[in-house]
Scaffold this motif. Structure first.
Motif, PDB file in Angstrom:
ATOM      1  N   LYS A 495     -42.982  78.506  10.116  1.00 46.73           N
ATOM      2  CA  LYS A 495     -41.588  78.161   9.850  1.00 46.73           C
ATOM      3  C   LYS A 495     -41.529  76.674   9.459  1.00 46.73           C
ATOM      4  O   LYS A 495     -42.318  75.874   9.946  1.00 46.73           O
ATOM      5  CB  LYS A 495     -40.715  78.408  11.088  1.00 46.73           C
ATOM      6  CG  LYS A 495     -40.789  79.833  11.624  1.00 46.73           C
ATOM      7  CD  LYS A 495     -40.303  80.868  10.640  1.00 46.73           C
ATOM      8  CE  LYS A 495     -40.415  82.279  11.240  1.00 46.73           C
ATOM      9  NZ  LYS A 495     -40.188  83.322  10.261  1.00 46.73           N
ATOM     10  N   PRO A 496     -40.584  76.287   8.571  1.00 46.47           N
ATOM     11  CA  PRO A 496     -39.597  77.121   7.879  1.00 46.47           C
ATOM     12  C   PRO A 496     -40.240  77.952   6.781  1.00 46.47           C
ATOM     13  O   PRO A 496     -41.324  77.634   6.288  1.00 46.47           O
ATOM     14  CB  PRO A 496     -38.628  76.085   7.299  1.00 46.47           C
ATOM     15  CG  PRO A 496     -39.463  74.871   7.094  1.00 46.47           C
ATOM     16  CD  PRO A 496     -40.451  74.863   8.226  1.00 46.47           C
ATOM     17  N   VAL A 497     -39.552  78.985   6.388  1.00 49.26           N
ATOM     18  CA  VAL A 497     -40.090  79.969   5.451  1.00 49.26           C
ATOM     19  C   VAL A 497     -40.453  79.344   4.108  1.00 49.26           C
ATOM     20  O   VAL A 497     -41.485  79.683   3.514  1.00 49.26           O
ATOM     21  CB  VAL A 497     -39.081  81.118   5.266  1.00 49.26           C
ATOM     22  CG1 VAL A 497     -39.440  81.974   4.063  1.00 49.26           C
ATOM     23  CG2 VAL A 497     -39.025  81.980   6.513  1.00 49.26           C
TER      24      VAL A 497
END
Length: 545
Positions: A495-497
């Motif tokens: 994360k983040p994507v």
């Protein structure tokens, strides 16, 4: 940057990108030719005067005609929904190759049934044949992307799974033009509308014939402990010797992934079901895969594919033959931009960016088309020739095709073939394919009623869904291009994507450098040990002398 530039996760011998892997993908993609042809030909066949006359459409009300057309079209999707799940046990127990051939046989039986329909017998054989053909293509839509992704080198996996989409578009291109051809060259007759139904047999026959060239998926063979055959197939597909470091690395990655599955999910038939219910990470990816097809159908593509004459009539195109010609141009545009997607976009731009760009551009185009229909109301003010406003609306419709086809048309299939580990992949692909056919069924079943009651609002409805898909993709869907299938679990943990892909690629390169360094160190150590042994032997020989 070359159009065929490869982004590799590790140094790869050029022989890996050979004709064999493309041939296997092309043969398997005859399945998608069957799907694409049906999606294109059925709506325009129902619009032929010969079909309407033989089955007495003139004696029905508009509502009854819409219901009949919707039932003929949608029973195929209903069969495909169940066929997608049927493909899971086929692929699990009998392998990908046998499953593909069985799907072709089932489809041929269904297509053959349709050829027995006529005005006296009624539509019963068409209904039964379309359900049976749907079972065949549903299973094929499950197995084909899995099979292709399992034999693909990571750098061209998107391109090879894209061959599946290309087969879809080639079938669609033929399907869109076949009815224009018979309408232009033949007088209305039983044979006129029967020919488009008969052409369905060609791609299914090609798949059966091409089965002699297919090799079973090495990854599936490894999972069934048929190691010798798996290594032999892998070496044949890669055109490398089993002692080549690339083959050794790939086998090691597969073994490691299978061992991890044994210790987590397990390798049995029911293990993926248990994992799906007990593992939130698996459920999350199943949710993502299924929703991608919700958003794909939310673009309106299948409303256009199956009812293209209705769509063009709403914009102001008049005349059956003109409508069929316009539909044929739609098929040409789709096929041309699919080549661009296949050769450049999918493995260069990536999956995630394509979805975002396609949704935004496509939504803008549909808002404009819907606004024109609301203002000009072409259905209430028909004209012999389209005015400048109608031509502009047609331009934006084709521009929507340019945005949609190289983005949302095939990319969800690529993502679903990639983002699950090997033991979950068959079940996951079954769920994804079933999701596609479920939304496909709903759209095809209710599109005639939507156009009757909503008018221009249909375009606003699909445009709004495309905007919503942008939020979904940006926050939830990571990039997967160029990554080994065995690394997907790690990718979805980052994360983040929007930064997951770059971090995962850097990690893989570090592991590759460490692996090669260890090999070099072990080779150097062995060399030093040998030198010491030689020196010691020489010293002993000197003492003896």
């Amino acid at each position: 940057m070359s159009i065929l530039k490869l982004v590799e996760d590790r140094p790869t011998p050029k022989s890996v990108y050979n004709w064999r892997v493309y041939l296997l993908a092309a043969v398997a993609s005859c399945t998608s030719c069957m799907i694409g042809y049906d999606s294109a030909f059925i709506g325009t066949t129902l619009a032929l005067d010969s079909f309407k006359s033989e089955f007495h459409f003139s004696s029905m009300s508009t509502t009854a005609q819409n219901l009949l057309s919707a039932n003929i079209v949608s029973c195929y999707q209903a069969g495909a929904f169940f066929g997608a799940f049927f493909g899971y046990p086929l692929g699990h127990f009998w392998g990908r190759k046998i499953a593909l051939l069985i799907s072709a046989v089932v489809f041929i039986l269904g297509a053959g049934l349709m050829l027995g329909a006529n005005g006296d017998r009624g539509l019963g054989l068409i209904y039964a044949g379309r359900v049976l053909a749907g079972l065949g293509v549903g299973a094929g839509s499950n197995i084909t992307p899995i099979y292709i992704s399992e034999l693909s080198p990571p750098a061209i996996r998107g391109r090879l799974v894209g061959v599946y989409e290309l087969g879809w578009q080639v079938g669609g291109l033929v399907g869109f033009w076949i009815n224009y051809g018979v309408d232009s060259t033949m007088a209305p007759s039983h044979k006129q509308w029967l020919i488009p139904f008969a052409v369905q047999l060609i791609p299914a026959g090609l798949l059966l014939f091409g089965g002699v060239f297919l090799r079973e998926s090495p990854r599936w063979l490894f999972s069934k402990e048929r190691r010798e055959e798996a290594v032999r197939n892998l070496c044949w597909i890669r055109q490398l010797d089993e002692n080549d470091i690339y083959i050794i690395e790939e086998i090691g990655a597969i073994d490691q992934a299978l061992e991890e599955q044994r210790s987590t999910i397990g390798l049995g038939f029911w293990k993926p079901f248990k994992a799906a219910y007990s593992n939130n990470k698996v459920m999350y990816r199943l949710f993502l895969g299924s929703m991608l097809f919700f958003w794909q159908n939310g673009s309106g593509i299948n409303a256009i594919n199956y009812y293209s004459p209705t769509v063009f009539k709403s914009i102001g195109v008049t005349g059956t033959n003109t409508s069929l010609f316009t539909t044929g141009i739609f098929g040409v545009v789709k096929t041309v931009v699919t080549f661009v997607w296949l050769l450049y976009l999918i493995d260069r731009v990536g999956r995630r960016n394509l979805l975002l760009i396609g949704a935004l551009g496509g939504s803008v185009c549909l808002w404009i088309v819907g606004a024109y229909i609301k203002v000009a109301q072409p259905a209430l003010h028909p004209k012999a020739h389209m005015d400048s406003g109608g031509i502009a609306a047609m331009f934006f419709f084709y521009l929507w095709t340019v945005f949609y086809t190289p983005t949302w048309n095939g990319t969800p299939w690529v993502l679903n073939s990639e983002m699950f580990d090997p033991n979950m992949r068959s079940l996951a692909q079954a769920c994804a394919a079933a999701s596609n056919w479920l939304w496909n069924f709903l759209v095809s079943r209710f599109t005639p009623q939507m156009f009757s009651t909503m008018g221009y609002g249909v375009y606003f409805f699909f445009a709004s869904l495309m905007l919503c898909s942008i939020v979904f993709v940006y926050f939830l869907v990571p990039e997967t291009k160029g990554l080994p299938l065995e690394s997907m679990d790690q990718l979805f943990e980052i994360k983040p994507v929007h930064r997951a892909h770059s971090q995962m690629l850097a990690k893989l390169r570090e592991e590759e450098e460490r692996f090669r360094h260890d090999i070099e160190e072990s080779g150097l150590a062995a060399s030093k040990a040998g030198a010491v042994q030689v020196e010691h032997a020489s010293a002993e020989a000197s003492k003896f002398a």
